[in-house]
Every structure is written in C-alpha cells, then in structure tokens.
Design a protein around this motif. Sequence first.
Motif, PDB file in Angstrom:
ATOM      1  N   LYS A   1       0.847  -1.202   0.000  1.00 52.94           N
ATOM      2  CA  LYS A   1       0.000   0.000   0.000  1.00 52.94           C
ATOM      3  C   LYS A   1       0.881   1.250   0.000  1.00 52.94           C
ATOM      4  N   ILE A   2       0.292   2.373  -0.371  1.00 51.55           N
ATOM      5  CA  ILE A   2       1.054   3.632  -0.384  1.00 51.55           C
ATOM      6  C   ILE A   2       1.659   3.885   0.997  1.00 51.55           C
TER       7      ILE A   2
ATOM      8  N   HIS B   1       1.997   3.820 -15.645  1.00 50.97           N
ATOM      9  CA  HIS B   1       0.675   4.279 -15.174  1.00 50.97           C
ATOM     10  C   HIS B   1      -0.416   3.601 -15.991  1.00 50.97           C
TER      11      HIS B   1
ATOM     12  N   SER C   1       4.767   5.015  -3.492  1.00 46.17           N
ATOM     13  CA  SER C   1       4.157   6.346  -3.684  1.00 46.17           C
ATOM     14  C   SER C   1       2.861   6.254  -4.498  1.00 46.17           C
ATOM     15  N   ASP C   2       2.664   5.112  -5.179  1.00 43.34           N
ATOM     16  CA  ASP C   2       1.498   4.935  -6.075  1.00 43.34           C
ATOM     17  C   ASP C   2       1.465   3.453  -6.434  1.00 43.34           C
TER      18      ASP C   2
ATOM     19  N   ASP D   1      -4.170   6.166 -11.853  1.00 39.07           N
ATOM     20  CA  ASP D   1      -4.069   7.309 -10.934  1.00 39.07           C
ATOM     21  C   ASP D   1      -2.629   7.569 -10.485  1.00 39.07           C
ATOM     22  N   ALA D   2      -1.675   6.841 -11.064  1.00 33.84           N
ATOM     23  CA  ALA D   2      -0.301   6.880 -10.539  1.00 33.84           C
ATOM     24  C   ALA D   2       0.301   8.283 -10.553  1.00 33.84           C
TER      25      ALA D   2
ATOM     26  N   PHE E   1      -1.146  11.185 -10.348  1.00 33.51           N
ATOM     27  CA  PHE E   1      -1.776  11.975  -9.294  1.00 33.51           C
ATOM     28  C   PHE E   1      -1.253  11.537  -7.922  1.00 33.51           C
ATOM     29  N   ASP E   2      -1.259  10.214  -7.679  1.00 41.71           N
ATOM     30  CA  ASP E   2      -0.802   9.691  -6.382  1.00 41.71           C
ATOM     31  C   ASP E   2       0.670  10.019  -6.134  1.00 41.71           C
TER      32      ASP E   2
ATOM     33  N   GLU F   1       1.035  13.431  -4.963  1.00 42.58           N
ATOM     34  CA  GLU F   1       0.448  13.556  -3.627  1.00 42.58           C
ATOM     35  C   GLU F   1       1.357  12.930  -2.549  1.00 42.58           C
ATOM     36  N   PHE F   2       1.970  11.787  -2.856  1.00 41.09           N
ATOM     37  CA  PHE F   2       2.640  11.008  -1.812  1.00 41.09           C
ATOM     38  C   PHE F   2       4.162  10.949  -1.921  1.00 41.09           C
TER      39      PHE F   2
ATOM     40  N   SER G   1       6.214   9.513   1.297  1.00 44.03           N
ATOM     41  CA  SER G   1       6.815   8.177   1.115  1.00 44.03           C
ATOM     42  C   SER G   1       8.340   8.270   1.091  1.00 44.03           C
TER      43      SER G   1
END
Length: 229
Positions: free
Chosen positions: A86-87, A154, A196-197, A202-203, A205-206, A209-210, A214
């Motif tokens: 998971k992220i 992605h 991170s994704d 959605d990679a 975007f994630d 974001e992360f 991460s």
Amino acid sequence: MTKLAIMGAMEEEIEPLLSYFDNIKITNYADNKYYEVNYNGLEIVIAYSKIGKVFASLTASTMIQKFGCDTLLFSGVAGGINPSLKIGDLIIADKLCQHDLDITAFGHPNGYVPGGKIFVETSNELREVAKKVAQENKLDVFEGIIATGDQFVHSKERKEFVQEKFNADALEMEGASVAVICDSLNIPFFILRAISDVADMDAGFDFDEFLKSSAKNSANFLIKIVEQL
Ligand code: ADE
C-alpha cells in the motif's frame, strides 16, 4: 573505515537525509552536487542522480570511482505491483531487473543481454541489517523483486507485463541500473523504496500527492540502518 554512498533519484528523496546531517561539504562534479558528511565514524557521500537509469548509473559510478565509496544504499519511492503493498509501505529489493531491456527479437528473454543477467541480487548482509532494524523498531518491511525501467508506469497493461515477465513486486526507474554498476564493481549495495502509487491510471496523481511522505518514510528507515553500520 566504511565510506558509504547514499543515493536517491530526486531531490525529495535525499532532502530528509540532508536535513538530518550537519556540517555537509558540497562538491560539484559532472553537473551534479555531492554532499559529504562524517557521521558515527562513517564517511558518507549523498547525492540525487536525477530520474532514470542513465543518470543513476553516472551517479553510482561517480560515488564509487571518484569518491571511493565502498558500500551503496539507495532510498526513494516506487510504484507498487504486489497488491499487499500500500502507499507508504517499505520494500527492500532482494533482486532487481530491467523491465525495458528488450532484445527478444533475437530470441533472448526480456531483461537479458549477453554478458549480463536478468536479475542482480542485493547484499544479503545489508538486507539482514535492515530486517533486524525493522524488527527492533516494529516496522513492517516487505522484501521482494524490484523492476526498473526508463518509464513512469501508469497503466494496467504495462504493470501486468512487468508482473508476469519478472514476478516483480514494485517498479521504479533507477534501482537495477545502480545494481548493475555495483555488481560490476564489487560494491555491496542495498535498495530501499517506499510506495508512492500503485502504477495504475491514478499513478501520476498519487505520485505527486505522496512523493514527499513516502520518500520520508524510506529516508527515516535508511537513517536507522546507517546507525547500525
Ligand atoms: N516510481 C514511483 N512510482 C513509479 C511508477 N509508477 N513508475 C515508475 N517509477 C515509479
């Protein structure tokens, strides 16, 4: 005395390390910055390579051949493939491969060129140190296969390709090239990533974001490992 190389690919991946250490000396070389520090009886050289296999190879090779590093640790983020990742989760590579290396036209398997090998293994000793540190700190760390390629994945199709051909658990854009350099130069190395994704639609975007959180998870665990060396 060990001279340790610590690499990331992006500034965000080494920033938590640079803010952890004091009295850093900066050397400019080959269009990059190398950060030297003494810590806990270790000489450490830190750098981020820029994204991708070519820049990562240049940086790993420079740290070993110009700066004289004898051990290399990599910290950064990855796209998860194994659904149990998971992220934010940490993964250490037991072996790495290049998912985009392709001379299948000549009957060779994906990831293979003559004189090379599909999988390059990381240092067992460094992995054991990491697992001990994880246990002592009650951290969950996944151990598995990391696939590297010069592409941000992605899509379901590419992710499935990498999973099916290499049984990979995570993917990123530098690890296997660093592995090839270290293996060729007989330098023990260790590749740590935090997710991170999950390399899906959605990679992008994630990742945005992360990336920072991460990267920090990975760097914080790496610092705990450095303290045991
Ligand atoms: N690093 C982090 N996420 C990634 C992805 N989806 N593809 C390639 N490298 C990555």
